[in-house]
Write an enzyme that holds these catalytic residues in place. Structure first.
Site, short mmCIF file in Angstrom:
data_model
loop_
_atom_site.label_atom_id
_atom_site.label_comp_id
_atom_site.label_asym_id
_atom_site.label_seq_id
_atom_site.Cartn_x
_atom_site.Cartn_y
_atom_site.Cartn_z
N ARG A 156 0.70 -1.15 -0.06
CA ARG A 156 0.20 -0.14 0.02
C ARG A 156 0.90 1.16 -0.06
NH1 ARG A 156 -3.11 -3.64 3.93
NH2 ARG A 156 -1.08 -3.58 5.23
N ILE A 157 1.72 1.32 0.91
CA ILE A 157 2.81 2.47 1.05
C ILE A 157 3.86 2.66 -0.10
CG2 ILE A 157 4.40 3.68 2.32
CD1 ILE A 157 3.21 2.40 4.81
N THR A 209 8.82 -3.30 3.29
CA THR A 209 8.38 -4.45 3.70
C THR A 209 8.00 -4.41 5.11
OG1 THR A 209 10.48 -5.36 4.51
CG2 THR A 209 9.83 -5.55 2.16
N ARG A 238 11.18 -0.91 9.14
CA ARG A 238 11.35 -1.29 10.57
C ARG A 238 12.90 -1.27 10.51
NH1 ARG A 238 6.88 0.16 11.61
NH2 ARG A 238 5.21 -0.68 12.65
N ASP A 262 13.99 6.76 9.11
CA ASP A 262 13.01 7.16 10.16
C ASP A 262 12.70 5.87 11.06
OD1 ASP A 262 10.66 8.55 11.10
OD2 ASP A 262 9.20 7.10 9.89
N GLU A 267 14.66 2.14 19.51
CA GLU A 267 14.04 3.23 19.34
C GLU A 267 13.65 3.72 20.82
OE1 GLU A 267 11.01 3.22 16.41
OE2 GLU A 267 12.46 2.87 14.67
N HIS A 286 11.09 7.96 13.75
CA HIS A 286 9.88 7.36 13.65
C HIS A 286 8.46 8.02 13.37
CE1 HIS A 286 8.16 2.83 14.07
NE2 HIS A 286 7.46 3.47 13.21
N ILE A 287 8.43 8.94 12.50
CA ILE A 287 7.06 9.85 12.21
C ILE A 287 6.63 9.78 11.10
CG2 ILE A 287 8.22 11.78 13.76
CD1 ILE A 287 9.10 13.26 10.92
N GLY A 288 6.76 8.34 10.38
CA GLY A 288 6.01 8.13 9.20
C GLY A 288 4.59 8.52 8.93
N SER A 289 3.86 8.37 9.93
CA SER A 289 2.48 8.74 10.07
C SER A 289 2.03 9.93 10.90
CB SER A 289 1.75 7.30 10.49
OG SER A 289 2.02 7.02 11.63
N1 LIG Z 1 8.11 4.54 9.27
C1 LIG Z 1 6.69 4.55 9.87
O1 LIG Z 1 6.21 5.38 10.61
C2 LIG Z 1 6.14 3.54 9.20
C3 LIG Z 1 4.45 3.96 8.99
C4 LIG Z 1 3.66 2.80 8.50
C5 LIG Z 1 4.35 1.64 7.93
N2 LIG Z 1 5.58 1.38 8.22
C6 LIG Z 1 5.92 0.17 8.04
O2 LIG Z 1 5.84 -0.12 6.60
C7 LIG Z 1 5.49 -1.42 6.53
C8 LIG Z 1 4.46 -1.67 5.03
O3 LIG Z 1 3.33 -1.02 5.17
P1 LIG Z 1 2.19 -1.40 4.02
O4 LIG Z 1 0.91 -0.81 4.46
O5 LIG Z 1 2.50 -0.93 2.91
O6 LIG Z 1 2.12 -3.05 3.98
P2 LIG Z 1 1.76 -3.94 2.62
O7 LIG Z 1 1.60 -5.29 3.44
O8 LIG Z 1 0.50 -3.21 1.85
O9 LIG Z 1 2.90 -3.93 1.94
C9 LIG Z 1 4.30 -4.65 2.12
C10 LIG Z 1 4.69 -5.09 0.81
O10 LIG Z 1 5.69 -5.84 1.15
C11 LIG Z 1 5.89 -7.18 0.39
N3 LIG Z 1 7.00 -7.89 1.24
C12 LIG Z 1 6.60 -8.59 2.33
N4 LIG Z 1 7.70 -9.51 2.59
C13 LIG Z 1 8.74 -9.51 1.47
C14 LIG Z 1 9.86 -9.90 1.35
N5 LIG Z 1 10.52 -10.96 2.05
N6 LIG Z 1 10.38 -9.72 0.31
C15 LIG Z 1 9.84 -8.90 -0.78
N7 LIG Z 1 8.55 -8.18 -0.39
C16 LIG Z 1 8.10 -8.39 0.66
C17 LIG Z 1 4.55 -7.76 0.45
O11 LIG Z 1 4.27 -8.56 -0.51
C18 LIG Z 1 3.71 -6.42 0.36
O12 LIG Z 1 3.64 -6.01 -1.05
C19 LIG Z 1 4.66 -1.73 7.60
O13 LIG Z 1 4.56 -3.31 7.77
C20 LIG Z 1 5.33 -1.01 8.73
O14 LIG Z 1 6.49 -1.89 9.45
C21 LIG Z 1 6.46 2.22 8.65
O1 LIG Z 2 3.36 0.62 11.29
C1 LIG Z 2 3.29 1.94 11.70
O2 LIG Z 2 2.00 2.19 11.52
C2 LIG Z 2 3.93 2.81 11.92
O3 LIG Z 2 5.38 2.61 11.86
C3 LIG Z 2 3.48 3.39 13.44
O4 LIG Z 2 4.00 2.28 14.24
#
Ligand SMILES: NC(=O)c1ccc[n+]([C@@H]2O[C@H](COP(=O)([O-])OP(=O)(O)OC[C@H]3O[C@@H](n4cnc5c(N)ncnc54)[C@H](O)[C@@H]3O)[C@@H](O)[C@H]2O)c1
Ligand SMILES: O=C(O)[C@H](O)CO
Length: 324
Positions: A156-157, A209, A238, A262, A267, A286-289
């Site tokens: 999604r992201i 991922t 992460r 981030d 942390e 860690h301020i992504g969202s």
């Molecule tokens: N920095 C932040 O504040 C912040 C905010 C939101 C999310 N995140 C992180 O971002 C991640 C992704 O969020 P999302 O909503 O896009 O998730 P999502 O599940 O929509 O997307 C993750 C993608 O990674 C792929 N993936 C999983 N394992 C894999 C691997 N071994 N090799 C290749 N691709 C692989 C999946 O197929 C999927 O398309 C979250 O799990 C979270 O850890 C961080």
């Molecule tokens: O996974 C998330 O939504 C962000 O990293 C906040 O923890």
């Protein structure tokens, strides 16, 4: 009817607390510091629901919470859930995807632009009074527009980043994912690549991922050596998806050009962390969202998830591993 007791250890918007109070008897932690473990166990003893952030949900917590039915996390990532232990205790998990995609993608671009154009470093340069005529060459950065971005984790992201990259910045988009995404390929002109190929071809490598057994330390010394020496590495997933000592070495010896981070293995980042000494890394807490609008939406979604489970309904976003 008796309302189910829930424990909440996050500061929530009033509207969310009101919504929860309509359906549940709410026990809320209101101190600024994180609730200590012993206190958490005591407060969870009568609780059927727990609304939290990244608190580790493990065997000992679950043992202390015999009435618990649902842990609702105000996050999309759920690597803090011990899924097997939760299943053993018949506790389901929910999370908050989608409502944060655009906000996190904005931050990925802030990291890309900030690292490439040295925004934080040069802000300090001006503040220190070091800016003088004729110093142009010292201030150069790298272009983001029309460069090549490699997205690891086209979820999604990842897609929100790809859209900005392709349509906003004229970038070439490469991606690596668990499965191919033909629709994303069509929409963003994206090319699927195996990981090694993507690392070698990209000016920006963006890690998006989830943290799983497969993605733990996915990027290490070997992977940094495959990248261009001009590459900028961005991590918004992460901290543990990257071997941090290998990243530090790569930034120190010029294996890669710079990084924008981030997320970290520990942390908050400890005050003596070696990353703090490096000029070519942009560090964010860690301020992504972290915008008010998005965090409010995440909190409301987490509340709806929790209430739905306690009312015996399918929540909007049950964590996939708990789906039947
Ligand atoms: N920095 C932040 O504040 C912040 C905010 C939101 C999310 N995140 C992180 O971002 C991640 C992704 O969020 P999302 O909503 O896009 O998730 P999502 O599940 O929509 O997307 C993750 C993608 O990674 C792929 N993936 C999983 N394992 C894999 C691997 N071994 N090799 C290749 N691709 C692989 C999946 O197929 C999927 O398309 C979250 O799990 C979270 O850890 C961080
Ligand atoms: O996974 C998330 O939504 C962000 O990293 C906040 O923890």
């Amino acid at each position: 009817m008796l309302k189910p007791t829930i424990f909440v250890d996050l500061d929530l918007p009033k509207a969310v607390l009101n919504y929860l109070a309509e359906h549940c008897s709410v026990d809320a932690w209101t101190e600024e510091d994180t609730v200590p473990r012993e206190e958490l166990h005591t407060r969870l003893a009568p609780a059927e629901g727990y609304l939290t952030g990244g608190r580790r949900i493990d065997e000992s917590l679950l043992e202390a919470a015999p009435n618990l039915k649902v842990v609702s996390s105000v996050s999309v990532g759920y690597n803090h859930f011990d899924i097997d232990a939760m299943k053993r205790h018949d506790v389901t998990g929910t999370h908050t995807p989608e409502v944060l995609d655009e906000t996190v993608a904005d931050l990925v671009f802030a990291l890309m632009l900030g690292s490439a154009r040295r925004v934080a470093e040069l802000d300090q340069y001006v503040r220190d009074g070091r800016w003088k005529r004729g110093d142009d060459g010292v201030l150069f950065g790298l272009d983001v527009h029309h460069a090549t971005v490699g997205i690891i984790g086209m979820g999604r992201i990842g897609e929100a980043v790809a859209r900005r990259a392709a349509h906003g910045f004229g970038m070439k988009v490469n991606y690596h994912n668990r499965s191919r995404k033909p629709e994303a390929e069509a929409k963003y002109g994206a090319s699927y690549m195996e990981l090694d190929e993507l690392l070698a071809a990209s000016d920006f490598v963006v890690m998006l991922t989830p943290l799983t057994n497969e993605t733990k330390s996915l990027i290490g010394r070997r992977e940094f050596r495959l990248m261009k020496s001009s590459a900028i590495f961005i991590n918004a997933s992460r901290g543990a998806t990257v071997d941090e000592p290998a990243l530090i070495e790569a930034l120190q010896d010029g294996t890669i050009h710079a990084a924008g981070l981030d997320v970290f293995q520990q942390e908050p980042l400890p005050a003596d962390h070696p990353l703090l000494t490096l000029p070519n890394v942009l560090l964010l807490p860690h301020i992504g969202s972290a915008t008010e609008k998005t965090r409010d939406a995440m909190a409301m979604l987490a509340a709806r998830n929790l209430v739905a489970v306690l009312q015996g309904e399918e929540p909007p976003h049950r964590v996939p591993e708990f789906k039947v």
